[in-house]
Design an enzyme around this catalytic site. Structure first.
Site, PDB file in Angstrom:
ATOM      1  N   SER A 104       0.856  -1.183   0.000  1.00 19.50           N
ATOM      2  CA  SER A 104       0.000   0.000   0.000  1.00 19.50           C
ATOM      3  C   SER A 104       0.890   1.229   0.000  1.00 19.50           C
ATOM      4  O   SER A 104       1.991   1.220   0.550  1.00 19.50           O
ATOM      5  CB  SER A 104      -0.894   0.018   1.237  1.00 19.50           C
ATOM      6  OG  SER A 104      -0.129   0.286   2.402  1.00 19.50           O
ATOM      7  N   ASP A 105       0.441   2.285  -0.661  1.00 17.83           N
ATOM      8  CA  ASP A 105       1.093   3.562  -0.439  1.00 17.83           C
ATOM      9  C   ASP A 105       0.925   3.867   1.046  1.00 17.83           C
ATOM     10  O   ASP A 105       0.001   3.393   1.688  1.00 17.83           O
ATOM     11  CB  ASP A 105       0.459   4.636  -1.330  1.00 17.83           C
ATOM     12  CG  ASP A 105       1.459   5.704  -1.754  1.00 17.83           C
ATOM     13  OD1 ASP A 105       2.427   5.902  -1.005  1.00 17.83           O
ATOM     14  OD2 ASP A 105       1.270   6.325  -2.812  1.00 17.83           O
ATOM     15  N   TYR A 106       1.799   4.663   1.614  1.00 21.56           N
ATOM     16  CA  TYR A 106       1.957   4.692   3.069  1.00 21.56           C
ATOM     17  C   TYR A 106       0.659   4.756   3.875  1.00 21.56           C
ATOM     18  O   TYR A 106       0.481   4.014   4.842  1.00 21.56           O
ATOM     19  CB  TYR A 106       2.874   5.858   3.480  1.00 21.56           C
ATOM     20  CG  TYR A 106       4.324   5.578   3.222  1.00 21.56           C
ATOM     21  CD1 TYR A 106       4.930   4.420   3.720  1.00 21.56           C
ATOM     22  CD2 TYR A 106       5.099   6.455   2.480  1.00 21.56           C
ATOM     23  CE1 TYR A 106       6.266   4.143   3.476  1.00 21.56           C
ATOM     24  CE2 TYR A 106       6.432   6.190   2.232  1.00 21.56           C
ATOM     25  CZ  TYR A 106       7.022   5.039   2.731  1.00 21.56           C
ATOM     26  OH  TYR A 106       8.334   4.772   2.488  1.00 21.56           O
ATOM     27  N   GLU A 107      -0.261   5.632   3.520  1.00 21.04           N
ATOM     28  CA  GLU A 107      -1.474   5.790   4.327  1.00 21.04           C
ATOM     29  C   GLU A 107      -2.716   5.242   3.634  1.00 21.04           C
ATOM     30  O   GLU A 107      -3.850   5.525   4.051  1.00 21.04           O
ATOM     31  CB  GLU A 107      -1.682   7.272   4.653  1.00 21.04           C
ATOM     32  CG  GLU A 107      -0.575   7.893   5.480  1.00 21.04           C
ATOM     33  CD  GLU A 107      -0.463   7.273   6.874  1.00 21.04           C
ATOM     34  OE1 GLU A 107      -1.518   6.927   7.454  1.00 21.04           O
ATOM     35  OE2 GLU A 107       0.663   7.141   7.373  1.00 21.04           O
ATOM     36  N   ALA A 108      -2.532   4.456   2.572  1.00 20.09           N
ATOM     37  CA  ALA A 108      -3.681   4.054   1.748  1.00 20.09           C
ATOM     38  C   ALA A 108      -4.699   3.210   2.510  1.00 20.09           C
ATOM     39  O   ALA A 108      -5.903   3.344   2.278  1.00 20.09           O
ATOM     40  CB  ALA A 108      -3.196   3.300   0.514  1.00 20.09           C
TER      41      ALA A 108
END
Length: 295
Positions: A272-276
């Site tokens: 995941s992208d960091y906060e996805a």
């Protein structure tokens, strides 16, 4: 001697639920430091069940290469010797236009590299990046960006290889092959991102929805990713933050399972992208809690 498959099966059979969940997560390296030094006390609190990845030791804590390597070794030593199963972590770093770390070589932005129209140069660039990252103990690089922009107001246009799907695919293949090398014993796992169609957000606004038919998605925006997976054998793919047709990419069974896994046969690591994942709850509002978002 056990094969890798046998070792993995043995580990899985012995892992608790908490240990399995920990392997799906990552922790920023700075959270394991105290006054710039590795903190065994913090590690005992945060890594007691192990961890899947460590986020940006060299690029995220502003320390010189020798110190970053030392910190990385201390973290791995703790995981190997002071957790129940002794599983080391993967370390990922940023490397879009060179390894983002103190003293590493800086190359042109992706749009500049793409302007050479020369995949061989890109291969040479990422071969150099690979050596510098391996020297500091990294395993995965969060690049290349395979987004195809359609609106120059989008603030990440400079990170892309441009708007032509074929050119992007050629640059992507060279980038990935140079970064990964012959194998992952000495190579860096490339991460094709942001999957998919992140560069066509409405109004050029980051995180805004993307609108495209399935035919356009497949012919234009998915095409470079398909080349990255099927031809260049990218070891990882990162989902995008935004939504397509009302469904956040981080929760899209159509993109992450049907196309990526079933149609293309991808067997690598989806990150995941960091906060996805958290954004499924607090931005997209499709999950009622972080737990539900993770599930």
């Amino acid at each position: 001697m056990k094969t890798v498959t046998q070792s993995v099966s043995d580990l899985l059979s012995r892992m608790t639920l908490e240990e399995k969940v920990a392997q799906l997560g990552s922790i920023h390296a700075h959270r394991l430091l105290e006054n710039g030094q590795f903190s065994r006390e913090k590690a005992q609190e945060l890594l007691r069940n192990g961890i899947g990845q460590i986020t940006r030791i060299a690029g995220g804590v502003n320390m010189k290469p020798e110190k970053a390597a030392e910190i990385g070794n201390e973290i791995q030593k703790f995981l190997r010797e002071e957790t129940r199963l002794g599983i080391p972590a993967m370390i990922h770093e940023e490397c879009l236009s060179g390894f983002t770390a103190w003293g590493a070589t800086v190359f042109p932005q992706a749009i500049g590299m793409s302007s050479t129209f020369d995949p061989d140069i890109i291969y040479q660039v990422t071969s150099a990046i690979r050596k510098q990252m391996r020297a500091l103990g990294a395993h995965q690089g969060l690049s290349p960006v395979l987004d195809i922009p359609r609106d120059p107001r989008w603030g990440r246009t400079e990170e892309t290889f441009g708007e032509d799907p074929y050119l992007v695919s050629r640059m992507a293949s060279a980038y990935i092959k140079g970064l990964q090398g012959e194998d992952f014993e000495s190579g860096i796992i490339a991460t094709a991102k942001h999957f998919p169609a992140y560069g066509i957000s409405e109004g050029g606004r980051n995180l805004a929805p993307a609108r495209a038919s399935e035919r356009e998605l497949r012919e234009v925006f998915l095409f470079p990713f398909e080349v990255a997976v099927r031809e260049a054998r990218a070891g990882s793919v990162m989902n995008a933050y935004h939504e397509i047709d009302g469904i956040p990419c981080a929760a899209s069974r159509f993109f992450l399972t049907k196309i990526l896994r079933e149609e293309w046969g991808f067997q690598g690591l989806v990150v995941s992208d960091y906060e996805a994942i958290r954004m499924l709850e607090n931005f997209h509002r499709v999950a009622e809690s972080t737990q539900e978002a993770a599930i």
